[in-house]
Design an enzyme around this catalytic site. Structure first.
Site, short mmCIF file in Angstrom:
data_model
loop_
_atom_site.label_atom_id
_atom_site.label_comp_id
_atom_site.label_asym_id
_atom_site.label_seq_id
_atom_site.Cartn_x
_atom_site.Cartn_y
_atom_site.Cartn_z
N GLU A 1 -11.64 -0.19 -2.72
CA GLU A 1 -10.75 0.34 -1.68
C GLU A 1 -9.58 1.08 -2.36
O GLU A 1 -9.56 1.24 -3.58
CB GLU A 1 -10.22 -0.79 -0.80
CG GLU A 1 -9.39 -1.82 -1.54
CD GLU A 1 -9.00 -3.02 -0.68
OE1 GLU A 1 -9.41 -3.11 0.48
OE2 GLU A 1 -8.27 -3.88 -1.20
N ASP B 1 0.83 -1.22 0.00
CA ASP B 1 0.00 0.00 0.00
C ASP B 1 0.86 1.27 0.00
O ASP B 1 0.68 2.15 0.86
CB ASP B 1 -0.91 0.03 1.25
CG ASP B 1 -1.65 -1.27 1.49
OD1 ASP B 1 -2.08 -1.89 0.51
OD2 ASP B 1 -1.81 -1.67 2.66
O1 FUB Z 1 -2.99 -3.52 3.75
C1 FUB Z 1 -4.28 -3.82 4.21
C2 FUB Z 1 -5.28 -3.59 3.16
O2 FUB Z 1 -4.98 -4.33 2.00
C3 FUB Z 1 -5.39 -2.19 2.65
O3 FUB Z 1 -6.01 -1.34 3.55
C4 FUB Z 1 -6.15 -2.45 1.40
O4 FUB Z 1 -6.19 -1.39 0.52
C5 FUB Z 1 -5.42 -3.64 0.86
O5 FUB Z 1 -4.30 -3.29 0.12
#
Ligand code: FUB
Length: 339
Positions: free
Chosen positions: A240, A32
């Site tokens: 997301e 991320d």
């Molecule tokens: O790293 C945890 C989660 O995985 C993130 O918040 C999401 O976007 C995904 O990449």
């Protein structure tokens, strides 16, 4: 986020493909990546993935059990990457329960601000902010989460007029489906195929960068015909990993489609949108999640992203960078991270 994570990686892994780019670091797992240039130097604010063997895998990504952040830095793309050590530890966040997920950072008036999602002691994701005089921390968290914040994947955008906005949200393990009209419903369900898909959220930040200056609103994402996406449009709808950047006066909202593993982008005329869908930025990578940032370094633009090249495990990722190319009309060329 992150349901299906327990399922076999081979269902979507491009195992027969050779990565075009190598991990930026290999001594820890990172994911991320939110990249920024501060004072001419590149700083990356990633999640720090760990193999939490004591945590069982579940459909809500419980085994993404991260506990701290490390800030990475480099003088130039392709140069050596420095791990600046622990910038914030979950044990120092008074209200935190578990799972320190994808962060972002910004700079204003002599202070660096780190925005982070973590589950509170009631197991509800909230967004916190921590400050430091250094881009690499250590960061000191506020004693409470940002009032009115929820869900995951905060990203902060400061416009040229000085106004700052926090974008956030992630469905499934990211709990966005539990929030309707900014009210919490623990039974909030995922949308059915014919229903309009959930939308990411945005709120302008107040001058101190530690609270919302207005009620949280939905970020309108539309298809080229001006219609909202339905849940069945899951190769295009928001899941997301929001990111906002500006290019040639236009606002680019990019995000992950989650269960279809694309990074997509949409263009708007102001920070609130509406944003009109343009296409795929990055095709699915090795691993279930796809999460990125876009930043200008000198005259070039770069996409920071992750895959699971080092571990082959969805929750143990490694960050990477690749150049991004705009077409003359402002659209972005689709990137395939594999040969
Ligand atoms: O790293 C945890 C989660 O995985 C993130 O918040 C999401 O976007 C995904 O990449």
């Amino acid at each position: 986020a992150l349901a299906l994570i327990g399922c076999s990686l081979t269902a979507f892994a491009q195992t027969n493909k050779t990565p075009k780019n190598q991990p930026l670091v290999s001594h820890i797992y990172t994911a991320d990546p939110s990249a920024h240039v501060f004072n001419g130097k590149i700083y990356i604010y990633p999640s720090h993935d760990i193999d939490a063997k004591d945590v069982k895998e579940d459909d809500e990504g419980g085994h993404f059990a991260m506990r701290d952040y490390h800030v990475l830095s480099m003088d130039k793309i392709g140069g050596p990457v420095k791990d600046n050590g622990v910038a914030l530890d979950i044990k120092d966040i008074p209200w935190a329960g578990r799972q320190l997920w994808a962060p972002d950072a910004t700079y204003k008036n002599g202070t660096y601000y780190l925005y982070f999602p973590v589950k509170d002691k009631q197991d509800i994701f909230r967004i916190g902010v921590a400050t430091s005089k250094s881009p690499t921390g250590p960061f000191k968290p506020e004693s409470e989460p940002i009032k009115g914040s929820y869900s995951i994947d905060p990203t902060v955008f400061q416009d040229t007029d000085g106004k700052a906005y926090l974008y956030f949200g992630g469905i499934w393990g990211g709990q966005l489906q539990r929030w309707s009209g900014n009210n919490y419903d623990p039974k909030g369900a995922l949308k059915k195929k014919e229903e309009v898909a959930y939308l990411p959220r945005v709120a302008r930040l107040s001058a101190d960068m530690k609270s919302f200056a207005e009620p949280v609103r939905e970020v309108q994402l539309l298809d080229k015909a001006g219609k909202p996406f339905l849940e069945k449009d899951n190769d295009k709808r928001f899941f997301e990993a929001a990111w906002l950047h500006k290019y040639n006066g236009k606002y680019y909202f990019s995000y992950s489609t989650g269960d279809t593993h694309n990074l997509c982008y949409a263009i708007g005329d102001n920070p609130y949108g509406p944003f009109t869908y343009q296409g795929i930025l990055l095709k699915p990578v090795l691993g279930w999640t796809n999460h990125h940032s876009i930043v200008q370094v000198g005259s070039k633009w770069y996409l920071f992203y992750h895959d699971v090249q080092l571990s082959g495990k969805t929750h143990l990722r490694n960050v990477k960078v690749t150049e991004l190319t705009y077409n003359p009309d402002g659209t972005i060329q689709t990137i395939d991270a594999y040969k």
